[in-house]
Design a protein around this motif. Structure first.
Motif, mmCIF file in Angstrom:
data_model
loop_
_atom_site.group_PDB
_atom_site.id
_atom_site.type_symbol
_atom_site.label_atom_id
_atom_site.label_comp_id
_atom_site.label_asym_id
_atom_site.label_seq_id
_atom_site.Cartn_x
_atom_site.Cartn_y
_atom_site.Cartn_z
ATOM 1 N N TRP A 175 36.208 51.698 41.053
ATOM 2 C CA TRP A 175 37.510 51.794 40.394
ATOM 3 C C TRP A 175 37.795 50.632 39.440
ATOM 4 N N ASP A 176 36.858 49.802 39.137
ATOM 5 C CA ASP A 176 36.942 48.638 38.235
ATOM 6 C C ASP A 176 38.270 47.885 38.368
ATOM 7 N N VAL A 177 38.967 47.585 37.236
ATOM 8 C CA VAL A 177 40.113 46.678 37.282
ATOM 9 C C VAL A 177 41.288 47.258 38.063
ATOM 10 N N LYS A 178 41.458 48.566 38.009
ATOM 11 C CA LYS A 178 42.560 49.173 38.762
ATOM 12 C C LYS A 178 42.315 49.060 40.259
ATOM 13 N N GLY A 179 41.054 49.058 40.666
ATOM 14 C CA GLY A 179 40.742 48.855 42.072
ATOM 15 C C GLY A 179 41.115 47.466 42.542
ATOM 16 N N VAL A 180 40.850 46.447 41.702
ATOM 17 C CA VAL A 180 41.233 45.073 42.035
ATOM 18 C C VAL A 180 42.752 44.971 42.149
#
Length: 445
Positions: free
Chosen positions: A193-198
């Motif tokens: 989920w890249d940056v949204k996952g963080v």
């Protein structure tokens, strides 16, 4: 350790030991803060493009600036809770928490309502490439939903410090960072989920911390009665005092932020290498603040409760014990920086030109602990005493002094003049508070 120091006269070994018991969880808790940023960076660093790391770094910077301004929720709550506890007024302790939480949720909801203008302004202040800005927007629009929880957690931290329950603060910090790191790995590495996952990992961690922290705080401040005493919360005099204290600390924090922003802006005028060298050395100052905060926090709780009890002897012992411990640790920091400063610089950067320049200015950082400790410690004393108007006025004068010092010292001395101005900034912060320090004792007497 909830009981205030009550030894009359000189501070005893027990008094110093109590200070260490309060301070060490704060020091350890603060040391976990960089760990989360390192994990975020490492997770993003394994994605195929650098823009992912840039977006998370930029997004985290934006939220740090937003939340930094509302640190008054922690500091103002600490002093009021400590004084109410010292006076044995449980009803006022609960009401003080209620007022702080009302402000926290009001500000949090305002941030949610204004999230698009805030994002636009942030990207205007910190322009980046189109790819980074797009990812930063995605990160921001997810993480912003934790704003009410983050600000409520500031209030809970204020309660923990005001009651000297710093081990509870440590436990909550470890929980928050642990959940955040675990979900970082799950959402980014596992789900992709890249940056949204963080960002989502941070949101879940913050809300879970709010629920657990709220439960812990309610157990500490609950009384014989149940329910919310709205009349006590909205009592006009107490409400005005709450807004006055928080407003003073807000202005003080803005001035402090402006001072360091001005230092960084002047650093940039000397070019990339000087800017990078100064940034490396500022990490030493941040590490110092993390360590010495433990004793300032100890002073806040102990002094607040002594004032609540109107116990001048306990107040004097609290000041002496916390200050002696803080000065001892500051000396150790100075020795450590003097012995291992070059090694730390080499660990922070591989660029030889930056390394060499940072070593040239290292002496300023070596003396910094001995000079900075006094303003840090006085801040803790004044917060515990809720003598916030004096803090505000002192910081305004200190900021003015920094500006004048930079204007006078930088042209003839260059970057050494810039570090001289920052050092004088710390000196002026201490002097301006020391001048009005006797008012606290007179207030108790």
């Amino acid at each position: 350790m909830r009981e205030p120091i009550a030894t009359p006269g000189r501070a005893s070994r027990r008094d110093y030991w109590n200070v260490w018991l309060i301070a060490w969880p704060v020091i350890l808790s603060n040391s976990t803060v960089p760990l989360l940023g390192a994990v975020d960076t490492a997770v993003m660093g394994h994605l195929p493009e650098a823009r992912y790391m840039g977006a998370v770094t930029l997004g985290a910077t934006i939220f740090s600036l937003i939340y930094w301004g509302f640190g008054f929720l922690r500091m103002g709550t600490t002093g009021m809770i400590a004084q109410a506890d010292g006076a044995g007024d449980g009803d006022e302790m609960r009401a003080a928490l209620g007022r702080a939480l009302l402000i926290a949720f009001a500000v949090g909801l305002a941030i949610l309502a204004l999230q698009l203008p805030i994002l636009w302004l942030a990207l205007w202040i910190y322009p980046a490439s189109a790819g980074v800005e797009e990812l930063t927007a995605g990160y921001f629009l997810v993480r912003v939903w934790s704003a009410p929880a983050v600000l409520a957690n500031y209030c809970f931290l204020g309660v923990f410090i005001g009651l000297s329950r710093t081990r509870a603060a440590l436990g909550l910090q470890v929980w928050t960072n642990g959940v955040n790191i675990a979900l970082d790995l799950l959402f980014v590495v596992g789900f992709g989920w890249d940056v949204k996952g963080v960002a989502l990992a941070t949101v879940i961690a913050d809300w879970s911390a709010m629920l657990i922290g709220g439960w812990m705080v309610l157990r500490m401040v609950r009384g014989e009665t149940t329910g919310i005493d709205w009349r006590r919360i909205f009592e006009p005099t107490a409400l005005r005092r709450t807004f006055s204290v928080n407003g003073d600390i807000f202005i003080r924090t803005l001035c402090l932020t402006a001072g360091f922003a001005y230092f960084n802006a002047e650093s940039a005028r000397f070019g990339d290498v000087v800017l990078a060298a100064n940034a490396v050395l500022m990490n030493f100052q941040h590490i110092l603040a993390y360590g010495l905060d433990g004793f300032a926090f100890a002073a806040e709780g102990l002094i607040g409760r002594a004032i609540g009890r109107r116990d001048l002897a306990a107040y004097r012992v609290a000041v002496r014990a916390t200050t002696v411990c803080a000065v001892a640790v500051a000396v150790l920091y100075a020795l450590f920086y003097g012995l291992f400063g070059p090694l730390l610089i080499d660990l922070l950067t591989d660029i030889e030109s930056v390394r060499g320049l940072a070593r040239d200015y290292l002496p300023w950082v070596i003396v910094s602990p001995i000079i900075s400790i006094w303003s840090f410690q006085l801040d803790g004393i004044f917060i515990g005493a809720t003598q916030t108007r004096d803090m505000r006025n002192a910081m305004i004068l200190s900021l003015a002094g920094l500006v004048v010092a930079i204007l006078l010292a930088v042209p003839p001395l260059g970057n050494h003049g810039l570090w001289l101005a920052l050092t004088l900034f710390m000196v002026v912060r201490a002097i301006t508070l020391w001048r009005v320090y006797p008012r606290i004792g007179a207030r108790i007497g």
